[in-house]
Design a protein around this motif. Structure first.
Motif, short mmCIF file in Angstrom:
data_model
loop_
_atom_site.label_atom_id
_atom_site.label_comp_id
_atom_site.label_asym_id
_atom_site.label_seq_id
_atom_site.Cartn_x
_atom_site.Cartn_y
_atom_site.Cartn_z
N PHE A 6 0.83 -1.20 0.00
CA PHE A 6 0.00 0.00 0.00
C PHE A 6 0.87 1.25 0.00
CE2 PHE A 6 -4.36 -1.41 1.30
CZ PHE A 6 -4.10 -2.74 1.49
N ALA A 7 0.36 2.32 -0.60
CA ALA A 7 0.82 3.66 -0.25
C ALA A 7 -0.08 4.17 0.87
CB ALA A 7 0.74 4.58 -1.45
N VAL A 8 0.47 5.01 1.74
CA VAL A 8 -0.30 5.51 2.88
C VAL A 8 -0.30 7.04 2.86
CG1 VAL A 8 -0.48 5.61 5.39
CG2 VAL A 8 0.22 3.48 4.28
N MET A 31 -2.99 18.16 -9.38
CA MET A 31 -2.49 17.03 -10.17
C MET A 31 -3.54 15.93 -10.26
SD MET A 31 1.41 16.71 -8.79
CE MET A 31 0.83 16.62 -7.10
N PRO A 81 -10.71 -1.02 -1.85
CA PRO A 81 -9.74 -1.34 -2.92
C PRO A 81 -9.78 -0.37 -4.09
CG PRO A 81 -10.86 -3.32 -2.16
CD PRO A 81 -11.55 -2.18 -1.49
N ARG A 86 -4.91 5.00 -8.75
CA ARG A 86 -3.50 4.69 -8.95
C ARG A 86 -3.12 3.34 -8.37
NH1 ARG A 86 -1.52 10.23 -6.28
NH2 ARG A 86 -3.30 9.65 -4.97
N GLY A 87 -3.97 2.77 -7.54
CA GLY A 87 -3.62 1.51 -6.90
C GLY A 87 -4.12 1.52 -5.48
N ARG A 88 -3.55 0.67 -4.65
CA ARG A 88 -4.05 0.59 -3.29
C ARG A 88 -3.40 1.67 -2.44
NH1 ARG A 88 -6.77 -4.29 -0.52
NH2 ARG A 88 -7.84 -2.43 0.19
N VAL A 89 -4.24 2.57 -2.00
CA VAL A 89 -3.80 3.67 -1.15
C VAL A 89 -4.67 3.66 0.10
CG1 VAL A 89 -3.46 6.15 -0.93
CG2 VAL A 89 -3.12 5.04 -3.15
N LEU A 90 -4.02 3.55 1.25
CA LEU A 90 -4.75 3.63 2.52
C LEU A 90 -4.65 5.06 3.03
CD1 LEU A 90 -4.77 1.14 5.44
CD2 LEU A 90 -4.17 3.51 5.91
N MET B 1 4.01 6.54 -8.41
CA MET B 1 3.39 7.18 -7.27
C MET B 1 4.46 7.53 -6.24
SD MET B 1 0.36 5.71 -4.93
CE MET B 1 0.09 4.48 -6.16
N ASN B 4 6.14 6.51 0.54
CA ASN B 4 6.71 5.28 1.03
C ASN B 4 5.76 4.11 0.78
OD1 ASN B 4 8.69 3.82 2.20
ND2 ASN B 4 8.28 4.46 4.30
N VAL B 5 6.26 2.91 0.92
CA VAL B 5 5.45 1.71 0.68
C VAL B 5 5.29 0.95 1.99
CG1 VAL B 5 5.53 -0.55 -0.40
CG2 VAL B 5 5.95 1.49 -1.77
N PHE B 6 4.06 0.54 2.26
CA PHE B 6 3.72 -0.12 3.52
C PHE B 6 3.10 -1.49 3.24
CE2 PHE B 6 3.75 3.26 6.85
CZ PHE B 6 4.08 4.34 6.05
N VAL B 8 0.12 -3.69 5.13
CA VAL B 8 -1.00 -3.33 6.00
C VAL B 8 -1.57 -4.59 6.63
CG1 VAL B 8 -3.28 -2.29 6.15
CG2 VAL B 8 -1.55 -1.26 4.67
N PRO B 47 -5.30 -8.53 -1.43
CA PRO B 47 -5.36 -7.52 -2.50
C PRO B 47 -6.72 -6.88 -2.72
CG PRO B 47 -3.97 -9.34 -3.19
CD PRO B 47 -4.52 -9.71 -1.83
N GLN B 48 -7.79 -7.65 -2.67
CA GLN B 48 -9.09 -7.04 -2.99
C GLN B 48 -9.96 -6.83 -1.75
OE1 GLN B 48 -10.01 -5.64 -5.82
NE2 GLN B 48 -7.91 -6.10 -6.46
N GLU B 49 -9.37 -6.92 -0.57
CA GLU B 49 -10.17 -6.77 0.65
C GLU B 49 -10.20 -5.34 1.16
OE1 GLU B 49 -9.93 -10.89 3.27
OE2 GLU B 49 -8.29 -9.47 3.37
#
Lengths: 224, 224
Positions: A6-8, A31, A81, A86-90, B1, B4-6, B8, B47-49
């Motif tokens: 994830f990105a956070v 943006m 989800p 852009r993808g999974r961002v929390l 993007m 940072n990358v996490f 979760v 991934p999809q949760e």
DNA sequence: CTAATAGTGTCTCTTAGACAGTATGGC
DNA sequence: GCCATACTGTCTAAGAGACACTATTAG
């Protein structure tokens, strides 16, 4: 390490009371995605930052306000989800309360909007805003947080206007005065009084050490 | 993007009342890091949760309990940079309340521990546990959540034992009875009564539709 | 003076807390 | 009968809501 990546981000619900109404700080996105739309201020968490540090930094960047001295707390996380293309961002929502008048100049790149009049917002920010407003409304009941909406020193009337704006109700000034001045540690009286104004000068108070209200100040009418 | 990358994860604070005490479900970690130590149940978000889906899945895997029918809510997120030696892992704490007796068999791979007697826990799980217990204690004051700790149907005494266990206080049975039975929608009376037991049979109730308590049930003594 | 705002006092009703007393079961 | 538990009733004190009234400023 197993698991998805994830990105956070941290999103800020910055609330204040202006012109007798509860207002939220919004920014217009420059943006993609959602370029040109209104959104909550926020940004990515940096490699060595904790969540509250990111939130404090974003608050300072967006408003020029620095901790300590302003209320800032975590609301909760949002991670559907499909919430970001852009993808999974929390996103971790945060609630900040700033006193009226501490941002006389329009904050950089943002503007205030009454919470009931915000149009659609980017991403799921409308949900985060709703949760933040409800958190603020609920906390006025059983904490002394309303004083965080007032500059120091403040009058009892200023504090009452906060409750009326946040809850959207009218409160009897006499009963309100009795309630807040008889709650130990809520308001600390000073020797000063207001100088300008049309009527009798009002006594000025500072925020006291109390954080919880016992008994609480209930907002709902004795529901039928 | 940017950013940072996490990884979760979801951590669960599963609470119940057993033997008159508030207890939490703990598991012993089998893999590094912190292998062999006690921890809260939990796992990575797939991934999809969405977060609540992960929490519900982990609750089912750890206890065999399925939603709906059990209270499950998000507590908050924990993301201190050094909380996990594997790298940046953001943990989303969740609170689950399960009725006494719904887990008569020891849950798979876990065991119940009174919340005041848990030793040190892996990662920052002790902090998450503290926050979860405080959330539960606070919510008993102004919601009808205590009924989530009771099997259905329940007696007023069972409900009172929940308050006493969670708050660690004694409550007058007569005043408590008056309070809960006069709050509309808290408990729905049935025609049935308890059959076993030594004294007079007690009336059985089901959970009512009310979710908030107005006025609330305050736990703190009129603090001096 | 009047208008406007600040602050106090008083009454009533609701509710929490502290008890006494009654009801209904097992033994 | 006795004991245990369930349930009802009564008194008191505290606080919320609904007012009337006084105080102090600007004009």
């Amino acid at each position: 390490m197993r698991g998805n990546v994830f990105a956070v981000t941290v999103e800020l619900v910055v609330l204040t009371v202006r012109d007798g109404r509860l207002q939220v700080l919004l920014v217009r996105r420059e943006m993609a995605p959602h370029a040109g739309e209104l959104a909550l201020p926020g940004g990515f968490v940096r490699p060595q930052e904790d969540l509250l540090e990111t939130a404090a930094r974003e608050l300072a960047e967006g408003t020029g306000l620095a901790l300590p001295g302003h209320h800032l707390e975590q609301l909760g996380s949002y991670a559907a989800p499909d919430r970001d293309p852009r993808g999974r961002v929390l996103g971790v929502g945060h609630l900040a309360l700033v006193p009226a008048g501490s941002l006389d100049t329009t904050p950089v790149g943002g503007h205030w909007s009454p919470v009931e009049e915000t149009g659609p917002l980017a991403f799921d920010h409308a949900v985060i805003l709703t949760d933040g407003v409800e958190r603020a409304r609920a906390k006025l009941e059983y904490t002394t947080l309303a004083a965080s909406f007032c500059p120091e020193p403040m009058t009892v009337t200023q504090l009452r206007r906060v409750y009326e704006a946040v809850w959207g109700v009218e409160i009897d000034p006499r009963n309100f005065n009795r309630k807040v001045t008889s709650t130990p540690g809520f308001l600390l009286p000073t020797e000063e009084r207001t100088s300008s104004g049309r009527g009798r000068p009002a006594q000025l108070f500072k925020r006291g050490p109390a954080t919880v209200l016992h008994p609480p100040m209930l907002r709902e009418p004795p529901a039928q």
